[in-house]
Design a protein around this motif. Structure first.
Motif, PDB file in Angstrom:
ATOM      1  N   ASN A 162       0.805  -1.216   0.000  1.00 55.11           N
ATOM      2  CA  ASN A 162       0.000   0.000   0.000  1.00 55.11           C
ATOM      3  C   ASN A 162       0.842   1.272   0.000  1.00 55.11           C
ATOM      4  O   ASN A 162       0.296   2.369   0.072  1.00 55.11           O
ATOM      5  CB  ASN A 162      -0.923   0.006   1.230  1.00 55.11           C
ATOM      6  N   ALA A 163       2.148   1.133  -0.063  1.00 53.57           N
ATOM      7  CA  ALA A 163       3.003   2.317  -0.049  1.00 53.57           C
ATOM      8  C   ALA A 163       3.039   2.956  -1.430  1.00 53.57           C
ATOM      9  O   ALA A 163       3.101   2.277  -2.447  1.00 53.57           O
ATOM     10  CB  ALA A 163       4.413   1.935   0.386  1.00 53.57           C
ATOM     11  N   ARG A 164       2.996   4.291  -1.449  1.00 56.95           N
ATOM     12  CA  ARG A 164       3.054   5.013  -2.717  1.00 56.95           C
ATOM     13  C   ARG A 164       4.474   5.069  -3.253  1.00 56.95           C
ATOM     14  O   ARG A 164       4.690   5.195  -4.440  1.00 56.95           O
ATOM     15  CB  ARG A 164       2.499   6.420  -2.532  1.00 56.95           C
ATOM     16  N   SER A 165       5.443   5.037  -2.371  1.00 55.61           N
ATOM     17  CA  SER A 165       6.845   5.080  -2.785  1.00 55.61           C
ATOM     18  C   SER A 165       7.667   4.218  -1.835  1.00 55.61           C
ATOM     19  O   SER A 165       7.209   3.841  -0.760  1.00 55.61           O
ATOM     20  CB  SER A 165       7.362   6.525  -2.786  1.00 55.61           C
ATOM     21  N   VAL A 166       8.880   3.909  -2.262  1.00 58.04           N
ATOM     22  CA  VAL A 166       9.786   3.115  -1.436  1.00 58.04           C
ATOM     23  C   VAL A 166      10.100   3.871  -0.150  1.00 58.04           C
ATOM     24  O   VAL A 166      10.339   5.086  -0.169  1.00 58.04           O
ATOM     25  CB  VAL A 166      11.079   2.829  -2.221  1.00 58.04           C
ATOM     26  N   LEU A 167      10.104   3.173   0.968  1.00 54.68           N
ATOM     27  CA  LEU A 167      10.431   3.817   2.235  1.00 54.68           C
ATOM     28  C   LEU A 167      11.882   4.304   2.231  1.00 54.68           C
ATOM     29  O   LEU A 167      12.778   3.623   1.728  1.00 54.68           O
ATOM     30  CB  LEU A 167      10.204   2.851   3.393  1.00 54.68           C
ATOM     31  N   GLY A 168      12.085   5.486   2.799  1.00 49.57           N
ATOM     32  CA  GLY A 168      13.417   6.078   2.785  1.00 49.57           C
ATOM     33  C   GLY A 168      14.467   5.205   3.443  1.00 49.57           C
ATOM     34  O   GLY A 168      15.628   5.184   3.018  1.00 49.57           O
ATOM     35  N   GLY A 169      14.084   4.473   4.488  1.00 50.14           N
ATOM     36  CA  GLY A 169      15.049   3.622   5.184  1.00 50.14           C
ATOM     37  C   GLY A 169      15.658   2.575   4.280  1.00 50.14           C
ATOM     38  O   GLY A 169      16.818   2.184   4.453  1.00 50.14           O
ATOM     39  N   LEU A 170      14.883   2.105   3.293  1.00 46.85           N
ATOM     40  CA  LEU A 170      15.412   1.118   2.358  1.00 46.85           C
ATOM     41  C   LEU A 170      16.524   1.722   1.508  1.00 46.85           C
ATOM     42  O   LEU A 170      17.575   1.108   1.305  1.00 46.85           O
ATOM     43  CB  LEU A 170      14.276   0.582   1.487  1.00 46.85           C
ATOM     44  N   LEU A 171      16.326   2.933   1.000  1.00 44.36           N
ATOM     45  CA  LEU A 171      17.351   3.605   0.202  1.00 44.36           C
ATOM     46  C   LEU A 171      18.605   3.856   1.032  1.00 44.36           C
ATOM     47  O   LEU A 171      19.731   3.664   0.561  1.00 44.36           O
ATOM     48  CB  LEU A 171      16.808   4.925  -0.334  1.00 44.36           C
ATOM     49  N   ILE A 172      18.408   4.264   2.273  1.00 41.93           N
ATOM     50  CA  ILE A 172      19.535   4.526   3.169  1.00 41.93           C
ATOM     51  C   ILE A 172      20.318   3.241   3.412  1.00 41.93           C
ATOM     52  O   ILE A 172      21.546   3.188   3.255  1.00 41.93           O
ATOM     53  CB  ILE A 172      19.029   5.108   4.506  1.00 41.93           C
ATOM     54  N   ALA A 173      19.599   2.178   3.801  1.00 40.09           N
ATOM     55  CA  ALA A 173      20.254   0.925   4.165  1.00 40.09           C
ATOM     56  C   ALA A 173      20.947   0.283   2.969  1.00 40.09           C
ATOM     57  O   ALA A 173      22.082  -0.203   3.078  1.00 40.09           O
ATOM     58  CB  ALA A 173      19.229  -0.044   4.757  1.00 40.09           C
ATOM     59  N   GLN A 174      20.288   0.272   1.809  1.00 41.49           N
ATOM     60  CA  GLN A 174      20.914  -0.336   0.644  1.00 41.49           C
ATOM     61  C   GLN A 174      22.102   0.477   0.154  1.00 41.49           C
ATOM     62  O   GLN A 174      23.059  -0.091  -0.399  1.00 41.49           O
ATOM     63  CB  GLN A 174      19.876  -0.536  -0.464  1.00 41.49           C
ATOM     64  N   SER A 175      22.091   1.781   0.356  1.00 39.83           N
ATOM     65  CA  SER A 175      23.264   2.594   0.015  1.00 39.83           C
ATOM     66  C   SER A 175      24.446   2.244   0.912  1.00 39.83           C
ATOM     67  O   SER A 175      25.583   2.169   0.445  1.00 39.83           O
ATOM     68  CB  SER A 175      22.930   4.085   0.142  1.00 39.83           C
ATOM     69  N   VAL A 176      24.178   2.014   2.192  1.00 40.37           N
ATOM     70  CA  VAL A 176      25.238   1.582   3.105  1.00 40.37           C
ATOM     71  C   VAL A 176      25.787   0.228   2.657  1.00 40.37           C
ATOM     72  O   VAL A 176      27.008   0.010   2.611  1.00 40.37           O
ATOM     73  CB  VAL A 176      24.720   1.502   4.555  1.00 40.37           C
ATOM     74  N   SER A 177      24.893  -0.691   2.290  1.00 37.70           N
ATOM     75  CA  SER A 177      25.330  -2.017   1.839  1.00 37.70           C
ATOM     76  C   SER A 177      26.169  -1.918   0.569  1.00 37.70           C
ATOM     77  O   SER A 177      27.213  -2.580   0.442  1.00 37.70           O
ATOM     78  CB  SER A 177      24.114  -2.916   1.589  1.00 37.70           C
ATOM     79  N   ALA A 178      25.735  -1.103  -0.390  1.00 33.17           N
ATOM     80  CA  ALA A 178      26.465  -0.962  -1.648  1.00 33.17           C
ATOM     81  C   ALA A 178      27.828  -0.327  -1.420  1.00 33.17           C
ATOM     82  O   ALA A 178      28.843  -0.801  -1.963  1.00 33.17           O
ATOM     83  CB  ALA A 178      25.646  -0.124  -2.628  1.00 33.17           C
ATOM     84  N   ALA A 179      27.881   0.724  -0.623  1.00 33.89           N
ATOM     85  CA  ALA A 179      29.156   1.391  -0.357  1.00 33.89           C
ATOM     86  C   ALA A 179      30.113   0.466   0.379  1.00 33.89           C
ATOM     87  O   ALA A 179      31.313   0.406   0.068  1.00 33.89           O
ATOM     88  CB  ALA A 179      28.918   2.661   0.455  1.00 33.89           C
ATOM     89  N   THR A 180      29.605  -0.298   1.342  1.00 34.63           N
ATOM     90  CA  THR A 180      30.444  -1.209   2.124  1.00 34.63           C
ATOM     91  C   THR A 180      31.051  -2.293   1.252  1.00 34.63           C
ATOM     92  O   THR A 180      32.170  -2.762   1.510  1.00 34.63           O
ATOM     93  CB  THR A 180      29.627  -1.829   3.269  1.00 34.63           C
ATOM     94  N   ALA A 181      30.347  -2.689   0.199  1.00 35.46           N
ATOM     95  CA  ALA A 181      30.846  -3.740  -0.689  1.00 35.46           C
ATOM     96  C   ALA A 181      32.065  -3.296  -1.499  1.00 35.46           C
ATOM     97  O   ALA A 181      32.728  -4.134  -2.111  1.00 35.46           O
ATOM     98  CB  ALA A 181      29.739  -4.186  -1.636  1.00 35.46           C
ATOM     99  N   THR A 182      32.393  -1.999  -1.486  1.00 35.93           N
ATOM    100  CA  THR A 182      33.512  -1.491  -2.289  1.00 35.93           C
ATOM    101  C   THR A 182      34.746  -1.146  -1.456  1.00 35.93           C
ATOM    102  O   THR A 182      35.702  -0.595  -1.993  1.00 35.93           O
ATOM    103  CB  THR A 182      33.081  -0.237  -3.079  1.00 35.93           C
ATOM    104  N   VAL A 183      34.705  -1.443  -0.147  1.00 33.42           N
ATOM    105  CA  VAL A 183      35.871  -1.179   0.698  1.00 33.42           C
ATOM    106  C   VAL A 183      36.353  -2.491   1.317  1.00 33.42           C
ATOM    107  O   VAL A 183      35.628  -3.486   1.340  1.00 33.42           O
ATOM    108  CB  VAL A 183      35.551  -0.153   1.816  1.00 33.42           C
ATOM    109  N   ALA A 184      37.581  -2.480   1.819  1.00 33.12           N
ATOM    110  CA  ALA A 184      38.129  -3.674   2.470  1.00 33.12           C
ATOM    111  C   ALA A 184      37.342  -3.985   3.745  1.00 33.12           C
ATOM    112  O   ALA A 184      36.717  -3.098   4.350  1.00 33.12           O
ATOM    113  CB  ALA A 184      39.603  -3.448   2.808  1.00 33.12           C
ATOM    114  N   ASN A 185      37.388  -5.249   4.170  1.00 36.31           N
ATOM    115  CA  ASN A 185      36.604  -5.690   5.322  1.00 36.31           C
ATOM    116  C   ASN A 185      36.955  -4.959   6.613  1.00 36.31           C
ATOM    117  O   ASN A 185      36.133  -4.895   7.527  1.00 36.31           O
ATOM    118  CB  ASN A 185      36.779  -7.196   5.529  1.00 36.31           C
ATOM    119  N   THR A 186      38.157  -4.418   6.700  1.00 36.50           N
ATOM    120  CA  THR A 186      38.564  -3.730   7.928  1.00 36.50           C
ATOM    121  C   THR A 186      37.960  -2.334   8.029  1.00 36.50           C
ATOM    122  O   THR A 186      38.004  -1.720   9.099  1.00 36.50           O
ATOM    123  CB  THR A 186      40.095  -3.620   8.007  1.00 36.50           C
TER     124      THR A 186
END
Length: 311
Positions: A35-59
């Protein structure tokens, strides 16, 4: 090992092959909120963190995120996240993430995510943090598990989309404890508890991305709750409410989202059609401050009904 929790699919991204820059997309369909008209902002925030983290070393662990919402994101279309390796150093790294749908020109969200290398000793540093509120010794077990739903029902009109969502649409167990109200909205405080069901993995990147999502859920509702007369019963006077910016500071890279967290929210300002909400999260067992966040949102009210002329 427990089955993957709902939040794990929400924050997950997968890399898009054969692109000029590191590009990721949502690993699961976005339309979990039918029933949401648009994607919840938290999803964009969280997936951006996941995407950015995938491009740096594990440390390297995320320590901050600054973001802006540029346009509504449709739940029916995949989102692409282009990650710009803005800066790389031995101790710190920065990534700029642009989220778009259909074409890079349709950018719906942008975030700057900063990382610190946990493998490099920080030396002699200042150490302090705002203490966890004691809340008169009350804990999540003292709060009815259905309290959040009851709060929504009492504060929001039945026609509001969030009231149409099912329990399965919410990845966290929210336990609102109490609100401190006064005539001054800037004195408003809301306290409660939150956690996710047990996660299937111990990845710190997963837990921090999930925490970022939690920091957005119901966030600017604090500003609405602080102004009950202006927003009206059932918040019927609200004609528009949407997030504009969202900033997060991660204070503990070891923080877990599936253990009880104490949360405090307040609103510090409202004018020019915008409001500002601040929040803090503490690990309930240790009392450590694990996250601070702020959000600016657009809130519009119905025009005031002109009063009858005086005779």
């Amino acid at each position: 090992m427990p089955a993957p929790a709902l939040i794990e699919g929400i924050v997950a991204v997968m890399q898009v092959p054969e692109t000029g820059v590191p590009t990721f997309t949502n690993a699961k369909p976005l339309a979990s909120h039918a029933n949401a008209r648009s994607v919840l902002g938290g999803l964009l925030i969280a997936q951006s963190v996941s995407a950015a983290t995938a491009t740096v070393a594990n440390t390297f662990k995320p320590y901050s995120l600054q973001s802006s919402f540029l346009a509504p994101a449709s739940p029916g279309k995949d989102i692409k996240y282009e990650v710009d390796k803005t800066a790389d150093g031995r101790a710190y790294a920065t990534r700029t993430v642009r989220a778009y749908q259909e074409a890079p020109q349709n950018c719906v969200f942008i975030a700057v995510v900063s990382f610190q290398n946990a493998a490099r000793p920080s030396g002699n540093v200042l150490r302090y943090g705002t203490p966890k509120p004691d809340l008169d010794g009350e804990g999540p077990d003292d709060v009815d598990p259905s309290a959040m739903k009851m709060m929504q029902t009492s504060m929001l009109d039945k026609s509001v989309n969030i009231n149409k969502l099912e329990a399965a649409d919410f990845p966290f167990d929210w336990r609102p404890l109490r609100m401190d109200m006064s005539e001054d909205p800037s004195s408003f405080r809301l306290w409660g508890f939150v956690r996710a069901p047990p996660l299937s993995g111990d990845s710190h990147a997963l837990h921090l991305a999930a925490l970022a999502y939690a920091s957005d859920e119901f966030a600017f509702g604090a500003a609405l709750a602080a102004n009950p007369m202006a927003v009206g019963k059932g918040m019927k006077n609200i004609t528009l409410g949407t997030s504009l910016t969202h900033n997060v500071s991660f204070h503990d890279p070891q923080a877990r989202v599936d253990e009880w967290i104490v949360i405090e929210r307040d609103t510090t300002w409202g004018a020019d059609g915008r409001v500002m909400v601040s929040q803090r999260m503490w690990d309930m067992k240790s009392g450590r401050l694990i996250l601070s966040a702020s959000q600016e949102a657009l809130v519009r009210l119905r025009p005031k009904t002109p009063g009858k002329p005086k005779l």
